[in-house]
Write a protein that holds these residues in place. Structure first.
Motif, PDB file in Angstrom:
ATOM      1  N   MET A   1       0.863  -1.212   0.000  1.00  0.00           N
ATOM      2  CA  MET A   1       0.000   0.000   0.000  1.00  0.00           C
ATOM      3  C   MET A   1       0.885   1.243   0.000  1.00  0.00           C
ATOM      4  O   MET A   1       1.784   1.377   0.821  1.00  0.00           O
ATOM      5  CB  MET A   1      -0.893  -0.027   1.244  1.00  0.00           C
ATOM      6  CG  MET A   1      -1.978   1.016   1.250  1.00  0.00           C
ATOM      7  SD  MET A   1      -3.288   0.732   0.057  1.00  0.00           S
ATOM      8  CE  MET A   1      -4.341  -0.390   0.993  1.00  0.00           C
ATOM      9  N   GLU A   2       0.615   2.140  -0.938  1.00  0.00           N
ATOM     10  CA  GLU A   2       1.417   3.358  -1.022  1.00  0.00           C
ATOM     11  C   GLU A   2       0.912   4.375  -0.004  1.00  0.00           C
ATOM     12  O   GLU A   2      -0.277   4.450   0.267  1.00  0.00           O
ATOM     13  CB  GLU A   2       1.283   3.969  -2.426  1.00  0.00           C
ATOM     14  CG  GLU A   2       1.733   3.038  -3.526  1.00  0.00           C
ATOM     15  CD  GLU A   2       3.185   3.271  -3.907  1.00  0.00           C
ATOM     16  OE1 GLU A   2       3.892   3.946  -3.154  1.00  0.00           O
ATOM     17  OE2 GLU A   2       3.578   2.770  -4.976  1.00  0.00           O
ATOM     18  N   ASP A   3       1.797   5.187   0.535  1.00  0.00           N
ATOM     19  CA  ASP A   3       1.345   6.249   1.416  1.00  0.00           C
ATOM     20  C   ASP A   3       0.747   7.371   0.578  1.00  0.00           C
ATOM     21  O   ASP A   3       0.786   7.347  -0.643  1.00  0.00           O
ATOM     22  CB  ASP A   3       2.482   6.738   2.313  1.00  0.00           C
ATOM     23  CG  ASP A   3       3.691   7.178   1.520  1.00  0.00           C
ATOM     24  OD1 ASP A   3       3.682   7.006   0.283  1.00  0.00           O
ATOM     25  OD2 ASP A   3       4.642   7.687   2.127  1.00  0.00           O
TER      26      ASP A   3
ATOM     27  N   ARG B   1       1.969  13.104   2.946  1.00  0.00           N
ATOM     28  CA  ARG B   1       3.400  13.391   2.875  1.00  0.00           C
ATOM     29  C   ARG B   1       3.623  14.262   1.647  1.00  0.00           C
ATOM     30  O   ARG B   1       2.989  14.053   0.622  1.00  0.00           O
ATOM     31  CB  ARG B   1       4.170  12.082   2.753  1.00  0.00           C
ATOM     32  CG  ARG B   1       5.639  12.236   2.452  1.00  0.00           C
ATOM     33  CD  ARG B   1       6.344  10.890   2.506  1.00  0.00           C
ATOM     34  NE  ARG B   1       5.922   9.974   1.459  1.00  0.00           N
ATOM     35  CZ  ARG B   1       6.286  10.099   0.179  1.00  0.00           C
ATOM     36  NH1 ARG B   1       7.040  11.097  -0.211  1.00  0.00           N
ATOM     37  NH2 ARG B   1       5.875   9.220  -0.712  1.00  0.00           N
TER      38      ARG B   1
ATOM     39  N   ARG C   1       3.626   3.810 -12.584  1.00  0.00           N
ATOM     40  CA  ARG C   1       3.788   2.508 -11.939  1.00  0.00           C
ATOM     41  C   ARG C   1       2.480   1.752 -11.860  1.00  0.00           C
ATOM     42  O   ARG C   1       2.469   0.526 -11.802  1.00  0.00           O
ATOM     43  CB  ARG C   1       4.395   2.695 -10.555  1.00  0.00           C
ATOM     44  CG  ARG C   1       5.797   3.238 -10.661  1.00  0.00           C
ATOM     45  CD  ARG C   1       6.486   3.279  -9.351  1.00  0.00           C
ATOM     46  NE  ARG C   1       6.357   1.998  -8.672  1.00  0.00           N
ATOM     47  CZ  ARG C   1       6.646   1.837  -7.401  1.00  0.00           C
ATOM     48  NH1 ARG C   1       7.066   2.852  -6.703  1.00  0.00           N
ATOM     49  NH2 ARG C   1       6.514   0.659  -6.836  1.00  0.00           N
ATOM     50  N   HIS C   2       1.386   2.469 -11.844  1.00  0.00           N
ATOM     51  CA  HIS C   2       0.104   1.780 -11.812  1.00  0.00           C
ATOM     52  C   HIS C   2      -0.438   1.549 -13.206  1.00  0.00           C
ATOM     53  O   HIS C   2      -1.618   1.294 -13.395  1.00  0.00           O
ATOM     54  CB  HIS C   2      -0.886   2.542 -10.940  1.00  0.00           C
ATOM     55  CG  HIS C   2      -0.456   2.579  -9.505  1.00  0.00           C
ATOM     56  ND1 HIS C   2      -0.388   3.728  -8.769  1.00  0.00           N
ATOM     57  CD2 HIS C   2      -0.021   1.582  -8.695  1.00  0.00           C
ATOM     58  CE1 HIS C   2       0.059   3.444  -7.552  1.00  0.00           C
ATOM     59  NE2 HIS C   2       0.288   2.152  -7.489  1.00  0.00           N
TER      60      HIS C   2
END
Ligand SMILES: Nc1nc2c(ncn2[C@@H]2O[C@H](COP(=O)(O)OP(=O)(O)OP(=O)(O)O)[C@@H](O)[C@H]2O)c(=O)[nH]1
Ligand SMILES: [Mg+2]
Lengths: 460, 623
Positions: free
Chosen positions: A1-3, A109, A122-123
C-alpha cells in the motif's frame, strides 16, 4: 500500500486558481478531515467523481483557510489510479500553501518532484515508451527544486538551520555515548542540561516557523514596490500579475490610498508586491499619508517597478520618481500599450535611464508581462527561468521539515518530562535531526558516530 | 600439486570467532566442511580482553544465539562474571556483558568443533585460493596439499600481512606471537581485491600477585547471573573486577615518551579505531582530562594473568612498566605480556554482496576482520551468515540477508558492504536507526524461526519459543479484555496515585500509566502472579512502549518498500541516462542488490531513487 502524497499541482501566481492534489490510500479520509461543505460548514462523506463546493479548514481551530472546489476520484478511475482528491483554491499562493499545510498535518506526505506521474506510471496509467520522459521530468524537476532550495537557503536561514542541526547532534551524541559506552566516566547524561538545550532549540525553531508563517523567511521573496503617478495603472498591474482582482481599479486618480501587499511567483522567483498610492503632491491629508507610505515602501524594496502611462507622456512628477530609485534594481514600465499612443519620449528615456531596462506593457491585455517575468528572473537569478511554482513547493518543503523538527523536539521534551529513559528520548531527537537534514541534505547516520568520537574521550 | 583425497562442500580458513561460527553452521546444515587453522591450540582465541557483549555487541550475540550460532552458549559456559548494562536507559539498549575465562572459552569451542559431525578440522597454513573461471575451487596449503571445495569462507582475522609493534620493535607476526599469513594477502591482491591497512592494539597483562587490588574499587559481578541462553544457570561465584585511575604522573611519563610511540614516529601506517584509542592517543587528544579509568580483569581460573583494560599501548615495554607503576594499586606490578599495536591487511567490504560473497569471485565468502570489522561479536555474526550463505548457494537457495529493521547483524553487514569503513568497524547501538525494535530479549522473535528453518535451532527450543509467543499473545489479550469493576481493585488502582480509577477500565489501561509496574499489576489481579518472567516483561514492554513502537514501525514501512525492490545484477546503469553522474558511478561500482541499499549509498539522491524505481518498473513490464 502506497502512502498518501500531496502537492500543489498548478503553477501558482500565474493562474487564478491553484490546485492541491492528494493521491494514495488515505486521500479521502484526509480530505474529509479538512473539508467543510458549502454553507453548512459540515464534514461530508465524499462520493467519487463529484464536485463539492466548500472550504478547507484547519481542523485544530475550525478556521477556514480558503474557499474551494473539491473533487474526489476513487482509484483506479483517476490519474494515478489511486484514490485522488483535487482541491481548487483561488485565494492566491498563501492560502494555497496553508491548504497544503493542513493536509500534511492530517497525514499526507509532501510529494517528491514528479512523484504523481511516477505513480501514474507505476500503476500502468502511462505506457512504457514514456518511462524515459518520466525520468527526465523527475531529474529536471528535482534539480531545479534543489537549485532553488539552495538559492533560498543562502545566507542566514541556511546558517541558522545548519547550526541548529549541529547543536542537536551534540545533544544526541551525549545520549548515545551514555548508551554505547556505559562504563566510561563521561560527564553528560539525560539530565537537566539536556532539557535546557532542547527547550532552547525548540524555541529557535518556533521563531523560525513564525517567520515562515508570514512567508518572509523561508522564501523571503523579493520585496517589490509598484510606484507611479496616480492613475497610470499600478493596481491594474498588481491584479494582472496576481491573476485576480485584488486591488480596486477605477478611472479616478488617487484610488489606492494605502499599501496593498501580495505574494506572487513570477519567472521562478517569488515577488512580494506592494501596490502603492500614486506619488504626487497633494493637499488631501489621507492621500498625503498614502504618498508618504508609498515613499517608504519604495525605500525598503529590493525591486522597483516604475509605471508610466504611455498614453499620457512624462511629467515632472514621473521624472522625479526615477531619482528615488537610487541603487535599487528597477524596471520602467510603459503601461497601456494596447491604446497604442506612444507619448513617452523614448529618446529622453534612453538619455536619462540608461541603467534601468524599460518595457512596454498593457496591464489590461497582459501584453509584455511575460517579458517582465524574464527580465526580473534575469535581474535576480542571473539567468532566465521558466516560470513555475516550484520555489513555493521547495519552500513549503522546508517549512514542513522545520515543523516536523519542532514537533519532534516537543515530543522529546514531553518524554523527558515523563522521565522516559534515554533511548526513548533519543527517538524524537533523531527524528528532529532527520527533518533538518532533509533541508541541508545531510544524513544522520554518517554524522552521529563521528560526533560521538569527536566530543568524547572513549575506549579501552 | 598433491591433491587431498577429499572434496568438501565448504572450506573455512581460520578458526577465530568468525571461522568457528562459519564452520559449525555449515556442518550443522549438512554440508561437508573443512576448517583450517594456523594453530589448533588457538581456536577462538581472545587476544584482547576476554569480554563478550555490551551495548550493540550483546545484541549481536543474542541474535547469533537466536539463529543457532554458538557464541552465546560458549560465553555462558566460560563466564567469570556477567553484568547487564544500561538497565536505566531503556529496555532496547539493555545489554549483557560476560567476562569469560579465556582458556575455558577456547576449550569449549574446540570441543564443539571436534565433536561436530561432518566437520574436519586441521592445522595448515593456506597459501592460495584456487579458482577456475572466476569460481573458487579450493585452497592450497604451505605443505603443498590442495583441498577441493565448492565454497571457501575466508575468516583470517588480523593475520594477513600482520606486523606487531611495541616501541621501536616491530616484527611480522599475528597476535600473541602467531604466524602471519603473507602469501594469501598477496594472492588476494592478485585476484583484484584491493587491500587496505588497519591497526588495532592491546593492553599489557600483569600478574595478579603483583598488584594491590585493595587500593582499587571493586566491580562485583551480578549475583543472579544472567546468560545469553535461557537454559544457562550460574554455578560458581562470580569473579570481581577492579577499577583504578591513571595519574598526572602517568600522563607525564606518556608525554615525555611520545617520541618513542610508534603512532607518532610514523612507524604505524594503518588506521586505528577511534573507539579504541591507545592511552597515548587519549592523553594527547584529551589533554584536559586529568585521569582515565583503568580496569583490572581476571583472565581465567587457571591463570594469574590480569588484563589492564584502558591501557592499550604500543609504547616501549619499559615505558609501559613505568606507566603502570604510576597507577594506584599497580606500583609493584609485573608485566606478564606487554601491550602492542598490530597492523594488518583487510579487504574493502564494499567488494562483498549482502550474502558476504565476493562479487568478483563466486564461491569466495569473507567474514570478520578481513572485512574491516573489529570485535569478536562482529566477527562471529559475519561468520555465521557467511557459513549459512555458502551452504545455501551450493543448494541454489536464496541467500539469507537480514534487514536493518530486523537485526543488528543486518545493520552490521549492510553498513560494511554499502558504506565501507575507514577504520575497524565496531557495532554501536547508535548505528541502528530502529533501535527500539532490536532488543536483546526479542532476538528470538526476530530470528529464532529463521534459525529453526535453517536447521540450526533444535525442535525443542523452537517449541519453547512458540509456547512463549502464544503465552505473550494470550496475556496481551487478557489485559485488554479484563475490565475492573469491583471496588477493591479500583481502590488499589487509586492508591497508586497515577490517575483516577474509573469502573470498567481495562488492566491494559492501568499498565499503560507511567510508573505502574508488573508488581503493581499482580496486586490488582492476583491471577497474574503465575506468569513467567520473560512473558511478563515482553508484555509490559509492548504495552508501555506501544506509541513509540508504532512510530518506529511507520519509519520502517517506507524502508521495507524500497528493500523489497530487487535490482537485477545485470542492470545497465549506463543506459539510465537521467541518473546523476555521481550516483551512476557509485551504483556501477557497488551493484546494490535492492533499491533500499542503493538509497543508502552516499551521493544517491531521492530523485535517483525515483528514477531507478521507474526504470525497474519499465523492465518488469517489458518482460
Ligand atoms: N487601456 C488601458 N487602460 C488601463 C491599463 N491599465 C490601467 N488602465 C486604466 O487606468 C485607470 C487607472 O488604473 P488603476 O490601476 O486604478 O491606476 P493606479 O495607478 O492604481 O491609480 P491610483 O490608485 O489612483 O494611484 C483605470 O481606468 C484602468 O482601467 C492598460 O494597460 N490599458
Ligand atoms: Mg491604485
Amino acid at each position: 500500500m502506497e502512502d498518501t502524497i500531496a502537492a500543489i499541482a498548478t503553477a501558482t501566481g500565474e493562474a487564478a486558481i491553484g490546485i492541491v492534489r492528494l493521491s494514495g490510500s488515505q486521500a479521502r479520509p484526509i480530505a474529509q478531515e479538512v473539508f467543510r461543505a458549502g454553507k453548512t460548514k459540515k464534514r461530508v462523506r465524499l462520493k467519487s467523481h463529484r464536485v463539492y463546493y466548500g472550504s478547507i479548514v484547519d481542523p485544530a481551530r475550525e478556521e477556514p483557510l480558503d474557499e474551494v472546489l473539491l473533487t474526489y476520484m476513487q482509484g483506479p478511475r483517476s490519474y494515478t489510479r489511486e484514490d485522488v482528491v483535487e482541491v481548487s483554491c483561488h485565494g492566491g499562493p498563501m492560502p494555497l500553501r496553508r491548504v497544503l499545510g493542513v493536509m500534511l498535518k492530517a497525514g499526507a506526505r509532501l510529494a517528491q518532484p514528479g512523484e504523481f506521474t511516477q505513480r501514474a506510471f507505476r500503476h500502468g496509467r502511462i505506457d512504457l515508451a514514456q518511462a524515459e520522459a518520466v525520468c527526465d521530468m523527475i531529474r529536471a524537476q528535482s534539480d531545479e527544486a534543489a537549485n532553488l532550495a539552495l538559492q533560498q537557503l543562502e545566507g542566514t536561514l541556511s546558517r541558522e538551520i545548519t547550526q541548529l542541526r549541529h547543536q542537536l547532534l551534540g545533544s544526541l551524541a551525549t545520549i548515545e555515548v551514555s548508551i554505547d559506552f556505559p562504563d566510561e566516566d563521561i560527564d553528560g547524561h539525560a539530565g537537566p542540561p539536556l532539557v535546557d538545550d532542547l527547550t532552547r532549540m525548540r524555541e529557535r525553531l518556533q521563531a523560525l516557523l513564525a517567520r515562515a508563517g508570514e512567508g518572509r523567511i523561508i522564501r523571503e521573496g523579493i520585496r517589490t514596490a509598484i510606484v507611479g503617478k496616480p492613475n497610470v495603472g499600478k493596481s491594474s498591474l498588481l491584479n494582472a500579475l496576481l491573476g485576480q482582482e485584488r486591488a480596486i481599479v477605477t478611472p479616478i486618480a488617487g484610488t489606492t490610498r494605502d499599501l496593498i501587499e501580495e505574494t506572487v511567483v513570477q519567472g521562478g522567483v517569488a515577488l512580494v508586491l506592494t501596490d502603492t498610492a500614486g506619488i504626487h503632491l497633494t493637499e488631501d491629508a489621507v492621500e498625503q499619508e498614502g504618498v508618504e507610505r508609498a515613499r517608504r515602501a519604495l525605500e525598503s524594496s529590493q525591486l522597483v517597478l516604475v509605471v508610466f502611462d504611455d498614453s499620457q507622456g512624462l511629467t515632472e512628477e514621473d521624472k522625479s520618481l526615477l531619482s528615488m530609485i537610487g541603487s535599487r534594481r528597477a524596471v520602467v514600465l510603459l503601461n497601456k500599450s494596447d491604446l497604442d499612443i506612444k507619448k513617452v519620449d523614448r529618446d529622453w528615456l534612453k538619455a536619462h535611464v540608461d541603467n534601468v531596462p524599460w518595457l512596454e506593457i498593457s496591464a489590461r491585455t497582459g501584453e509584455g508581462l511575460e517579458e517582465l517575468q524574464r527580465l526580473i528572473a534575469q535581474l535576480f537569478l542571473g539567468r532566465s527561468y521558466e516560470s513555475s511554482a516550484r520555489p513555493l513547493i521547495a519552500s513549503m518543503r522546508h517549512a514542513h521539515c522545520l515543523e516536523r523538527a519542532h514537533d519532534s523536539l516537543k515530543q522529546a521534551l514531553e518524554a523527558l518530562g515523563r522521565e522516559e529513559v534515554a533511548d526513548i528520548v533519543s527517538i524524537d531527537v533523531r527524528e528532529a535531526i532527520h527533518a533538518l537534514g532533509e533541508i541541508t541534505g545531510d544524513s544522520l547516520e554518517a554524522d552521529i558516530v563521528d560526533r560521538i568520537f569527536q566530543d568524547f574521550c572513549l575506549g579501552k | 600439486m598433491a591433491s587431498s583425497d577429499k572434496t568438501y562442500d565448504v572450506i573455512v580458513v581460520g578458526t577465530g570467532h568468525a571461522g568457528c561460527e562459519a564452520a559449525l553452521a555449515s556442518a550443522r546444515m549438512g554440508a561437508k566442511t573443512l576448517a583450517l587453522t594456523l594453530n589448533l591450540d588457538n581456536i577462538a582465541l581472545m587476544p584482547c580482553n576476554p569480554a563478550i557483549g555490551g551495548p550493540g555487541k550483546g545484541h549481536l550475540v543474542a541474535e547469533i544465539h537466536a539463529l543457532g550460532g554458538v557464541m552465546g552458549e560458549i560465553a555462558d559456559g566460560s563466564a567469570l562474571q556477567s553484568r547487564v548494562l544500561n538497565t536505566g536507559k531503556g529496555p532496547a539498549v539493555q545489554a549483557l556483558r560476560v567476562l569469560c575465562d579465556k582458556h575455558r572459552y577456547q576449550q569449549l569451542m574446540r570441543r564443539r568443533l571436534e565433536n561436530q559431525p561432518l566437520l574436519d578440522i586441521k592445522q595448515a597454513l593456506v597459501t592460495e585460493i584456487l579458482t577456475d573461471h572466476g569460481r573458487v575451487t579450493g585452497v592450497l596449503t604451505a605443505t603443498g596439499l590442495c583441498y577441493r571445495s565448492h565454497a571457501v569462507v575466508l575468516a583470517t582475522g588480523v593475520y594477513l600481512e600482520a606486523r606487531v609493534i611495541t616501541g621501536e620493535h616491530a616484527h611480522r607476526a599475528g597476535p600473541n606471537g602467531q604466524l602471519a599469513a603473507g602469501h594469501l594477502a598477496r594472492q588476494l591482491e592478485r585476484l583484484g581485491l584491493p587491500m587496505r591497512r588497519f591497526k588495532t592494539g592491546t593492553s599489557p597483562r600483569v600478574h595478579a600477585g603483583s598488584v594491590d587490588l585493595d587500593k582499587m574499587t571493586v566491580q562485583p559481578g551480578e549475583r543472579e547471573h544472567p546468560g545469553f541462553s535461557a537454559s544457562w544457570r550460574q554455578t560458581t561465584a562470580p569473579a570481581d573486577c577492579y577499577l583504578t585511575y591513571t595519574t598526572a604522573e602517568t600522563h607525564a611519563i606518556i608525554n615525555s615518551n611520545l617520541h618513542r610511540a610508534p603512532l607518532y614516529t610514523g612507524s604505524i601506517e594503518g588506521t586505528g579505531p577511534r573507539y579504541c584509542p591507545s592511552i597515548e592517543d587519549k592523553v594527547v587528544r584529551f589533554h584536559d582530562k586529568e585521569s582515565h579509568q583503568v580496569f583490572l580483569e581476571p583472565e581465567g581460573e587457571f591463570t594469574q594473568e590480569m588484563y589492564v583494560l584502558g591501557l592499550s599501548t604500543s609504547l616501549p615495554e619499559e615505558v609501559q612498566l613505568a606507566m603502570l607503576h604510576s597507577i594506584p594499586g599497580c606500583e609493584r606490578a609485573k608485566i606478564m605480556r606487554p601491550g602492542y599495536a598490530i597492523e594488518y591487511d583487510c579487504l574493502d567490504p564494499q567488494e562483498m554482496t549482502p550474502s558476504l560473497e565476493c562479487r568478483s569471485r563466486a564461491g569466495l565468502y569473507c567474514a570478520g576482520q578481513i572485512n574491516g570489522s573489529s570485535g569478536y561479536e562482529e566477527a562471529a555474526a559475519q561468520g555465521l551468515l557467511a557459513g549459512i550463505n555458502a551452504v545455501r548457494s551450493l543448494r541454489e537457495e536464496e541467500p539469507v540477508v537480514l534487514g536493518r529493521d530486523q537485526a543488528y547483524i543486518g545493520v552490521l553487514i549492510d553498513d560494511l558492504i554499502t558504506k565501507g569503513t575507514d577504520e575497524p568497524y565496531r557495532m554501536l547501538t547508535a548505528r541502528a536507526e530502529y533501535r527500539l525494535l532490536l532488543r536483546q530479549d526479542n532476538a528470538d522473535y526476530r530470528l529464532l524461526p529463521l534459525g529453526f528453518q535453517l536447521g540450526l535451532v533444535e525442535k525443542e527450543r523452537y517449541a519453547q519459543f512458540c509456547s512463549k509467543r502464544d503465552k505473550v499473545d494470550d496475556l496481551l489479550q487478557r489485559l485488554s479484555s479484563r475490565r475492573l469493576r469491583d471496588k477493591e481493585s479500583l481502590a488499589l488502582v487509586e492508591a497508586m496515585k497515577q490517575g483516577r480509577a474509573h469502573p470498567g477500565m481495562t488492566l491494559e489501561e492501568v499498565l499503560l500509566r507511567p510508573n505502574v509496574c508488573w508488581d503493581d499489576m499482580q496486586r490488582i489481579a492476583p491471577d497474574l502472579v503465575g506468569v513467567e518472567r520473560d512473558v511478563a516483561s515482553e508484555v509490559v514492554f509492548r504495552v508501555k512502549y506501544r506509541g513509540y513502537l508504532e512510530k518506529q514501525e511507520r519509519q520502517v514501512e517506507r524502508l521495507r518498500k524500497l528493500e523489497h525492490r530487487k535490482i537485477p545484477q545485470d542492470f545497465d546503469y549506463d543506459a539510465t541516462k537521467n541518473l546523476s553522474y555521481e550516483a551512476r558511478e557509485k551504483l556501477k561500482r557497488l551493484c546494490p542488490s535492492t533499491v533500499g541499499q542503493a538509497s543508502r549509498i552516499s551521493g544517491v539522491s531521492p530523485a535517483d531513487v525515483a528514477i531507478l524505481l521507474v526504470q525497474l518498473d519499465a523492465r518488469n513490464k517489458q518482460s
